[in-house]
Each structure stands twice: as C-alpha cells, then as structure tokens.
Design a protein around this motif. Structure first.
Motif, PDB file in Angstrom:
ATOM      1  N   ALA A 172      64.204  71.692  28.400  1.00 11.37           N
ATOM      2  CA  ALA A 172      63.000  71.843  27.489  1.00 11.37           C
ATOM      3  C   ALA A 172      62.418  73.137  27.984  1.00 11.37           C
ATOM      4  CB  ALA A 172      62.005  70.756  27.634  1.00 11.37           C
ATOM      5  N   LEU A 173      62.250  73.434  29.110  1.00 10.48           N
ATOM      6  CA  LEU A 173      61.671  74.723  29.505  1.00 10.48           C
ATOM      7  C   LEU A 173      62.444  75.862  29.171  1.00 10.48           C
ATOM      8  CD1 LEU A 173      59.349  76.141  31.197  1.00 10.48           C
ATOM      9  CD2 LEU A 173      60.938  75.970  32.971  1.00 10.48           C
ATOM     10  N   LEU A 174      63.759  75.894  29.239  1.00 13.13           N
ATOM     11  CA  LEU A 174      64.509  77.081  28.766  1.00 13.13           C
ATOM     12  C   LEU A 174      64.447  77.054  27.355  1.00 13.13           C
ATOM     13  CD1 LEU A 174      67.657  76.476  31.110  1.00 13.13           C
ATOM     14  CD2 LEU A 174      65.775  78.401  31.381  1.00 13.13           C
ATOM     15  N   GLY A 175      64.225  75.820  26.726  1.00  9.66           N
ATOM     16  CA  GLY A 175      64.219  76.085  25.096  1.00  9.66           C
ATOM     17  C   GLY A 175      62.683  76.656  24.973  1.00  9.66           C
ATOM     18  N   ASP A 176      61.738  76.447  25.624  1.00 10.08           N
ATOM     19  CA  ASP A 176      60.460  77.025  25.284  1.00 10.08           C
ATOM     20  C   ASP A 176      60.421  78.541  25.540  1.00 10.08           C
ATOM     21  OD1 ASP A 176      59.183  74.661  25.021  1.00 10.08           O
ATOM     22  OD2 ASP A 176      58.681  74.415  27.220  1.00 10.08           O
ATOM     23  N   SER A 196      55.080  68.527  31.471  1.00  7.58           N
ATOM     24  CA  SER A 196      54.706  67.824  32.535  1.00  7.58           C
ATOM     25  C   SER A 196      55.689  67.964  33.569  1.00  7.58           C
ATOM     26  CB  SER A 196      54.714  66.432  32.174  1.00  7.58           C
ATOM     27  OG  SER A 196      53.772  66.041  31.105  1.00  7.58           O
ATOM     28  N   LYS A 197      55.320  67.923  35.014  1.00  9.74           N
ATOM     29  CA  LYS A 197      56.135  67.690  36.178  1.00  9.74           C
ATOM     30  C   LYS A 197      56.419  66.191  36.381  1.00  9.74           C
ATOM     31  CE  LYS A 197      54.094  71.603  38.702  1.00  9.74           C
ATOM     32  NZ  LYS A 197      53.593  71.863  40.014  1.00  9.74           N
ATOM     33  N   PRO A 198      57.705  65.829  36.820  1.00  8.77           N
ATOM     34  CA  PRO A 198      58.886  66.859  36.983  1.00  8.77           C
ATOM     35  C   PRO A 198      59.401  67.636  35.559  1.00  8.77           C
ATOM     36  CG  PRO A 198      59.748  64.602  37.084  1.00  8.77           C
ATOM     37  CD  PRO A 198      58.377  64.528  37.145  1.00  8.77           C
ATOM     38  N   ILE A 199      59.568  68.771  35.728  1.00  6.50           N
ATOM     39  CA  ILE A 199      59.806  69.661  34.574  1.00  6.50           C
ATOM     40  C   ILE A 199      61.353  69.408  33.770  1.00  6.50           C
ATOM     41  CG2 ILE A 199      59.981  72.041  33.575  1.00  6.50           C
ATOM     42  CD1 ILE A 199      58.084  72.722  35.872  1.00  6.50           C
ATOM     43  N   ASP A 200      61.404  69.088  32.714  1.00  4.59           N
ATOM     44  CA  ASP A 200      62.734  69.114  31.934  1.00  4.59           C
ATOM     45  C   ASP A 200      63.114  70.546  31.834  1.00  4.59           C
ATOM     46  OD1 ASP A 200      64.492  69.251  29.934  1.00  4.59           O
ATOM     47  OD2 ASP A 200      63.649  67.301  29.016  1.00  4.59           O
ATOM     48  N   VAL A 201      64.032  70.914  32.518  1.00  2.00           N
ATOM     49  CA  VAL A 201      64.586  72.241  32.687  1.00  2.00           C
ATOM     50  C   VAL A 201      65.286  72.647  31.428  1.00  2.00           C
ATOM     51  CG1 VAL A 201      64.719  72.349  35.140  1.00  2.00           C
ATOM     52  CG2 VAL A 201      66.900  71.611  33.788  1.00  2.00           C
ATOM     53  N   ILE A 233      53.321  79.381  29.683  1.00  2.65           N
ATOM     54  CA  ILE A 233      53.835  77.797  29.332  1.00  2.65           C
ATOM     55  C   ILE A 233      53.183  77.309  30.611  1.00  2.65           C
ATOM     56  CG2 ILE A 233      55.942  76.352  29.815  1.00  2.65           C
ATOM     57  CD1 ILE A 233      57.518  78.721  28.639  1.00  2.65           C
ATOM     58  N   PHE A 234      52.352  76.152  30.218  1.00  6.25           N
ATOM     59  CA  PHE A 234      51.592  75.380  31.550  1.00  6.25           C
ATOM     60  C   PHE A 234      52.371  74.295  31.850  1.00  6.25           C
ATOM     61  CE2 PHE A 234      47.433  76.927  29.353  1.00  6.25           C
ATOM     62  CZ  PHE A 234      46.724  77.719  30.602  1.00  6.25           C
ATOM     63  N   VAL A 235      52.332  74.037  33.162  1.00  9.30           N
ATOM     64  CA  VAL A 235      53.001  72.833  33.748  1.00  9.30           C
ATOM     65  C   VAL A 235      52.041  72.267  34.553  1.00  9.30           C
ATOM     66  CG1 VAL A 235      55.338  74.084  33.923  1.00  9.30           C
ATOM     67  CG2 VAL A 235      53.832  74.305  35.492  1.00  9.30           C
TER      68      VAL A 235
END
Length: 130
Positions: free
Chosen positions: A115-119, A108-113, A84-86
């Motif tokens: 969405a990240l957990l969903g990824d 993209s930063k700032p990271i939508d947490v 997962i690239f940021v």
C-alpha cells in the motif's frame, strides 16, 4: 522535482524508531528510490529548505515536535512536499486529521508495504499528470 518515470526520487523518512527508518529505507531503495532518514522532525528542519525531497514519509508521534507541526512548519517556510503520514496510533480521528492537513496518504503501523509503494506511485502519477 524528480522524474517519476525514472523512479529516482528522493524520499525523506522521519521516524524516531531506528528500525522503522532502516526498514523503510531498505524497502524503498530496493524499489529504486533514493532515501534520506531523519531521527526527528527537528533534524529535518535543521537541514533548512530541502526542496530536493520529493516525498516525505512522516511519523505523527515523534519525540519532539509531532508530524503535524513539522508539516505545518514546512508549509509556513514555503516548502510544500507531499506527505505520507504513518502512525502506530492510527485510529479514525488521527487519519482524518492527517488527511485534513493535506496528507497524500495515511498508513497505520505496521505499514502495509504494498500500500505504501502504491501511495508513492500515486503521488508520482499525480505529478506526471500535472
């Protein structure tokens, strides 16, 4: 490989910003994941074959080798870990390059947490269905 149903996966975090590493690690630990942080891509590569890392959260712009080069070197060594690239530089061309390089996701930063957990869950679900 981790058991996705137990959420005991090891997630590697590679970011040259200490606050980002710490924040992501705390978030993921609170969600039940194990984490290991690296301040650079070189630090990750120095660890050798890390087949125990189930998912890698990888910053694109690092102070040495960039995230794309790290992913490429891991693949060349035979280690194919979902990435997962940021990036703070999340324009469309960077996102396209990341996804074209085989990333599981791009944030993209700032990271939508959420969405990240969903990824992360999507990667684990894909493994479960393989």
């Amino acid at each position: 490989m981790c058991d996705p149903s137990l959420s005991q996966c090891l997630i590697g975090i590679v970011d040259d910003e200490r606050a980002v590493r710490r924040g992501l690690s705390n978030l993921l630990k609170s969600a039940g994941y194990k984490t290991e942080c690296f301040a650079s891509g070189e630090a990750l590569l120095e660890c050798g074959q890390r087949a125990d890392i189930d998912i890698l959260i990888l910053d694109i712009k690092l102070g040495g080798l960039d995230g794309f080069e790290i992913q490429s070197r891991l693949a060349a060594s035979g280690l194919f870990v979902p990435v997962i690239f940021v990036s703070s530089y999340g324009d469309e061309s960077v996102r396209k390059r990341a996804m074209g390089a085989g990333a599981a996701a791009f944030r993209s930063k700032p990271i939508d947490v959420d969405a990240l957990l969903g990824d992360i869950e999507a990667v684990l679900e894909a493994r479960r269905n393989r």
